[in-house]
Design a protein around this motif. Sequence first.
Motif, PDB file in Angstrom:
ATOM      1  N   GLN A   1       0.728  -1.242  -0.076  1.00  0.00           N
ATOM      2  CA  GLN A   1       0.109  -0.102  -0.078  1.00  0.00           C
ATOM      3  C   GLN A   1       0.962   1.341   0.032  1.00  0.00           C
ATOM      4  OE1 GLN A   1      -2.642  -0.137   3.276  1.00  0.00           O
ATOM      5  NE2 GLN A   1      -4.406  -1.239   2.074  1.00  0.00           N
ATOM      6  N   SER A   2       2.229   1.197   0.506  1.00  0.00           N
ATOM      7  CA  SER A   2       3.098   2.346   0.660  1.00  0.00           C
ATOM      8  C   SER A   2       3.634   2.625  -0.856  1.00  0.00           C
ATOM      9  CB  SER A   2       3.989   2.191   1.530  1.00  0.00           C
ATOM     10  OG  SER A   2       4.984   1.188   1.244  1.00  0.00           O
ATOM     11  N   THR A   3       3.509   1.806  -1.804  1.00  0.00           N
ATOM     12  CA  THR A   3       4.248   1.861  -3.122  1.00  0.00           C
ATOM     13  C   THR A   3       3.189   2.451  -4.045  1.00  0.00           C
ATOM     14  OG1 THR A   3       3.579  -0.383  -3.733  1.00  0.00           O
ATOM     15  CG2 THR A   3       5.891  -0.013  -2.775  1.00  0.00           C
ATOM     16  N   ASP A   4       3.727   3.046  -5.212  1.00  0.00           N
ATOM     17  CA  ASP A   4       2.992   3.537  -6.418  1.00  0.00           C
ATOM     18  C   ASP A   4       2.991   2.277  -7.408  1.00  0.00           C
ATOM     19  OD1 ASP A   4       2.476   5.761  -5.077  1.00  0.00           O
ATOM     20  OD2 ASP A   4       4.341   6.708  -5.632  1.00  0.00           O
ATOM     21  N   GLU A   5       2.275   2.875  -8.495  1.00  0.00           N
ATOM     22  CA  GLU A   5       2.179   1.855  -9.693  1.00  0.00           C
ATOM     23  C   GLU A   5       3.772   1.288  -9.898  1.00  0.00           C
ATOM     24  OE1 GLU A   5       0.578   3.124 -13.029  1.00  0.00           O
ATOM     25  OE2 GLU A   5      -1.252   3.722 -12.139  1.00  0.00           O
ATOM     26  N   ASP A   6       3.792   0.072 -10.226  1.00  0.00           N
ATOM     27  CA  ASP A   6       4.909  -0.680 -10.459  1.00  0.00           C
ATOM     28  C   ASP A   6       5.969  -0.556  -9.339  1.00  0.00           C
ATOM     29  OD1 ASP A   6       4.416  -0.998 -13.237  1.00  0.00           O
ATOM     30  OD2 ASP A   6       5.328   0.851 -13.713  1.00  0.00           O
ATOM     31  N   GLY A   7       5.240  -0.697  -8.038  1.00  0.00           N
ATOM     32  CA  GLY A   7       6.021  -0.988  -6.660  1.00  0.00           C
ATOM     33  C   GLY A   7       6.636  -2.241  -6.831  1.00  0.00           C
ATOM     34  N   GLN A   8       7.636  -2.460  -5.746  1.00  0.00           N
ATOM     35  CA  GLN A   8       8.406  -3.618  -5.620  1.00  0.00           C
ATOM     36  C   GLN A   8       8.410  -3.887  -4.078  1.00  0.00           C
ATOM     37  OE1 GLN A   8      11.630  -4.112  -8.090  1.00  0.00           O
ATOM     38  NE2 GLN A   8      12.516  -5.818  -7.035  1.00  0.00           N
ATOM     39  N   VAL A   9       7.942  -5.248  -3.957  1.00  0.00           N
ATOM     40  CA  VAL A   9       8.294  -5.456  -2.274  1.00  0.00           C
ATOM     41  C   VAL A   9       8.977  -6.991  -2.425  1.00  0.00           C
ATOM     42  CG1 VAL A   9       6.956  -6.400  -0.307  1.00  0.00           C
ATOM     43  CG2 VAL A   9       5.938  -4.634  -1.827  1.00  0.00           C
ATOM     44  N   THR A  10      10.063  -6.970  -1.651  1.00  0.00           N
ATOM     45  CA  THR A  10      11.038  -8.216  -1.647  1.00  0.00           C
ATOM     46  C   THR A  10      10.925  -8.601  -0.181  1.00  0.00           C
ATOM     47  OG1 THR A  10      12.282  -6.889  -3.163  1.00  0.00           O
ATOM     48  CG2 THR A  10      13.465  -8.957  -1.996  1.00  0.00           C
ATOM     49  N   ILE A  11      10.759  -9.920  -0.067  1.00  0.00           N
ATOM     50  CA  ILE A  11      10.953 -10.736   1.298  1.00  0.00           C
ATOM     51  C   ILE A  11      12.185 -11.565   1.194  1.00  0.00           C
ATOM     52  CG2 ILE A  11       9.182 -12.122   0.378  1.00  0.00           C
ATOM     53  CD1 ILE A  11       8.307 -12.452   3.472  1.00  0.00           C
ATOM     54  N   THR A  12      12.845 -11.554   2.320  1.00  0.00           N
ATOM     55  CA  THR A  12      13.973 -12.669   2.193  1.00  0.00           C
ATOM     56  C   THR A  12      13.943 -13.077   3.646  1.00  0.00           C
ATOM     57  OG1 THR A  12      15.520 -10.837   3.076  1.00  0.00           O
ATOM     58  CG2 THR A  12      15.268 -11.043   0.664  1.00  0.00           C
ATOM     59  N   ALA A  13      14.807 -14.286   3.858  1.00  0.00           N
ATOM     60  CA  ALA A  13      14.833 -14.913   5.323  1.00  0.00           C
ATOM     61  C   ALA A  13      16.158 -15.472   5.327  1.00  0.00           C
ATOM     62  CB  ALA A  13      13.980 -16.215   5.306  1.00  0.00           C
ATOM     63  N   SER A  14      16.903 -15.317   6.486  1.00  0.00           N
ATOM     64  CA  SER A  14      18.064 -15.751   6.642  1.00  0.00           C
ATOM     65  C   SER A  14      18.382 -16.214   8.067  1.00  0.00           C
ATOM     66  CB  SER A  14      19.432 -14.529   6.266  1.00  0.00           C
ATOM     67  OG  SER A  14      18.970 -13.505   7.021  1.00  0.00           O
ATOM     68  N   GLN A  15      19.552 -16.852   8.357  1.00  0.00           N
ATOM     69  CA  GLN A  15      20.103 -16.889   9.969  1.00  0.00           C
ATOM     70  C   GLN A  15      21.096 -15.919   9.996  1.00  0.00           C
ATOM     71  OE1 GLN A  15      21.214 -20.945  10.613  1.00  0.00           O
ATOM     72  NE2 GLN A  15      19.727 -21.919   9.131  1.00  0.00           N
ATOM     73  N   VAL A  16      20.736 -15.365  11.491  1.00  0.00           N
ATOM     74  CA  VAL A  16      21.714 -14.435  11.936  1.00  0.00           C
ATOM     75  C   VAL A  16      21.866 -14.472  13.414  1.00  0.00           C
ATOM     76  CG1 VAL A  16      20.920 -12.617  10.331  1.00  0.00           C
ATOM     77  CG2 VAL A  16      19.938 -12.791  12.394  1.00  0.00           C
ATOM     78  N   ASP A  17      23.197 -14.096  13.988  1.00  0.00           N
ATOM     79  CA  ASP A  17      23.463 -13.932  15.458  1.00  0.00           C
ATOM     80  C   ASP A  17      23.174 -12.635  15.813  1.00  0.00           C
ATOM     81  OD1 ASP A  17      24.312 -16.548  15.291  1.00  0.00           O
ATOM     82  OD2 ASP A  17      26.355 -15.988  14.952  1.00  0.00           O
ATOM     83  N   ALA A  18      22.286 -12.442  16.816  1.00  0.00           N
ATOM     84  CA  ALA A  18      21.794 -10.963  17.216  1.00  0.00           C
ATOM     85  C   ALA A  18      21.619 -11.153  18.739  1.00  0.00           C
ATOM     86  CB  ALA A  18      20.541 -10.675  16.408  1.00  0.00           C
ATOM     87  N   THR A  19      21.398  -9.941  19.269  1.00  0.00           N
ATOM     88  CA  THR A  19      20.891  -9.822  20.732  1.00  0.00           C
ATOM     89  C   THR A  19      19.623  -8.859  20.661  1.00  0.00           C
ATOM     90  OG1 THR A  19      22.467  -7.711  20.745  1.00  0.00           O
ATOM     91  CG2 THR A  19      23.323  -9.938  21.618  1.00  0.00           C
ATOM     92  N   ARG A  20      18.984  -9.091  21.454  1.00  0.00           N
ATOM     93  CA  ARG A  20      17.768  -8.205  21.806  1.00  0.00           C
ATOM     94  C   ARG A  20      18.050  -7.039  22.075  1.00  0.00           C
ATOM     95  NH1 ARG A  20      13.177 -11.073  22.628  1.00  0.00           N
ATOM     96  NH2 ARG A  20      12.097  -9.206  23.444  1.00  0.00           N
ATOM     97  N   PRO A  21      17.266  -5.974  21.608  1.00  0.00           N
ATOM     98  CA  PRO A  21      17.615  -4.421  21.515  1.00  0.00           C
ATOM     99  C   PRO A  21      17.825  -4.234  23.194  1.00  0.00           C
ATOM    100  CG  PRO A  21      16.112  -4.811  19.879  1.00  0.00           C
ATOM    101  CD  PRO A  21      16.093  -5.934  20.792  1.00  0.00           C
ATOM    102  N   GLU A  22      17.005  -4.598  24.188  1.00  0.00           N
ATOM    103  CA  GLU A  22      17.232  -4.162  25.314  1.00  0.00           C
ATOM    104  C   GLU A  22      18.107  -4.753  26.042  1.00  0.00           C
ATOM    105  OE1 GLU A  22      13.834  -7.243  25.101  1.00  0.00           O
ATOM    106  OE2 GLU A  22      14.686  -5.471  24.064  1.00  0.00           O
ATOM    107  N   ASP A  23      18.718  -6.034  25.469  1.00  0.00           N
ATOM    108  CA  ASP A  23      19.733  -6.789  26.376  1.00  0.00           C
ATOM    109  C   ASP A  23      20.905  -6.704  25.445  1.00  0.00           C
ATOM    110  OD1 ASP A  23      17.686  -7.291  28.259  1.00  0.00           O
ATOM    111  OD2 ASP A  23      17.246  -9.221  27.262  1.00  0.00           O
ATOM    112  N   SER A  24      21.628  -5.668  25.098  1.00  0.00           N
ATOM    113  CA  SER A  24      22.707  -5.541  24.265  1.00  0.00           C
ATOM    114  C   SER A  24      23.983  -6.389  24.893  1.00  0.00           C
ATOM    115  CB  SER A  24      22.858  -4.096  23.967  1.00  0.00           C
ATOM    116  OG  SER A  24      23.236  -3.383  25.013  1.00  0.00           O
TER     117      SER A  24
END
Length: 490
Positions: free
Chosen positions: A381-404
Amino acid sequence: MRLAAKLVLLFLVALLLIVGIFSYLTIQQNRQLAIAEHEKRASDIAATLQPSIQRAIAENKAAEIQQLMSQSAQLISQTRIRWVEFDSAQGNRPSVPRELIVTRRVTTICQPDPTGREFLYTYVPVEVGPDSDRHAGIEIASPNDDANDRIQRSLVSSLVALFCVATLSGLVILVGGFLMVGKPLNQLIEKVHDVGHGDFGQPVQVHSNDELGRLGIAINEMCDQLSQQRSKLQAESATRLATLEQLRHAERLHTVGRLAAGVAHEIGTPLSVVSGRAELIASGQLSDDESKESARTIQAEANRISTIVRQLLDFGRQSTPDRSPQNITELIQSTVNLMKPLLIKQTTKLNAQLPSQAILCNVDAGQIQQVITNLILNAAQSTDEDGQVTITASQVDATRPEDSADVAQKYCQVQIQDNGAGISDEDLQRIFEPFFTTKDVGQGTGLGLSISHGIVQEHGGWIDVQSERGSGSNFSIYLPMVQENDLENV
């Protein structure tokens, strides 16, 4: 029992202090009494000898004075009587240092003799003459054994009394402390431990009218109040969860409505094929082989329609949350297949860049599919005509924002990126607030992102947003991956 032991120890210390002070005062009293008795005895002896001594002094018979002292000492056992001159440097000098003697009154001094034996020395001054500057008197000395024996007996009596009183009092305090303090206190401690573990049922049984009894009553009242509050909180939590689930289902149905147009378009093509093939078969102009081929085509298109309808029904069906290890890549692909018809109608291109290997997360498939669908629809809905939406998935090592400061853990990162209008900094701070929306009236409920945020948080993850006005947005979903020890049980 520890409290009772402390009370016994405190009592014994106080008792020891009292007995010690009493013994000290008794010893001092016995010493003063011994000195007073010896001083009175010495004064009586001196009063008896004084007339004879003054007569001998008047007749200038010094030898007679010494003879009188010796005769008197022989008559009185364990008593030494001497004629002393206080200022004499030798001869008849006193047995104690001169500075300890008061020459004008009777003086009694306790001091050991050269052998170490303690003696009481009493000095009774005697007038030598009205015009004489000599200071003389009678020295009467006797052992202080009676006073020491008396003091020793007093100490022994005090120690025996202390032992008896301490033993009896200790037993009384221990028994009374255990029955009146220790046992009720242990019951109160056990009840507090039960309250700490959430057990408010069994009331504490403390039958006494003292502070411990009142404390037991207060704890029982507190437990009753906590139990009522817990029941109230449980009821409110159940109501809240039910309301939240209804909101999520309503948002899901709202999304189903938005998908309906795309699904109708997707179903329209296979229905036209089915209708055309059916007319050909009904016309009777087809050969047997052509009729069989048309029938197979009709069956294939019917299966396609059935698959589309089943996916839409599965998405909109309200079900009890059920978490299990799910392959996120398959879940995303299923959602993309469901969303593509709608996005094609909106002239928005949906690209899925998914890894070939499985990414397992312990999730509720329906809830996570709802999150991904909401984010894809918002991106489109945020795109105009000929808009593009890309969805990706991957494995990452991360920490929760509140527990940096915590150690990084493995997460599945699902990114949904668009090339739309982006989000302003002011709106970016409020996008997860309930009922906040920048869409026109009737275009949204303002609950989609709020519900999605809550679902991801309940799964132990979070949503990160990066957006710049005019440059599109990037929503990143982080979900904890299934641990290796859990994979063995899958």
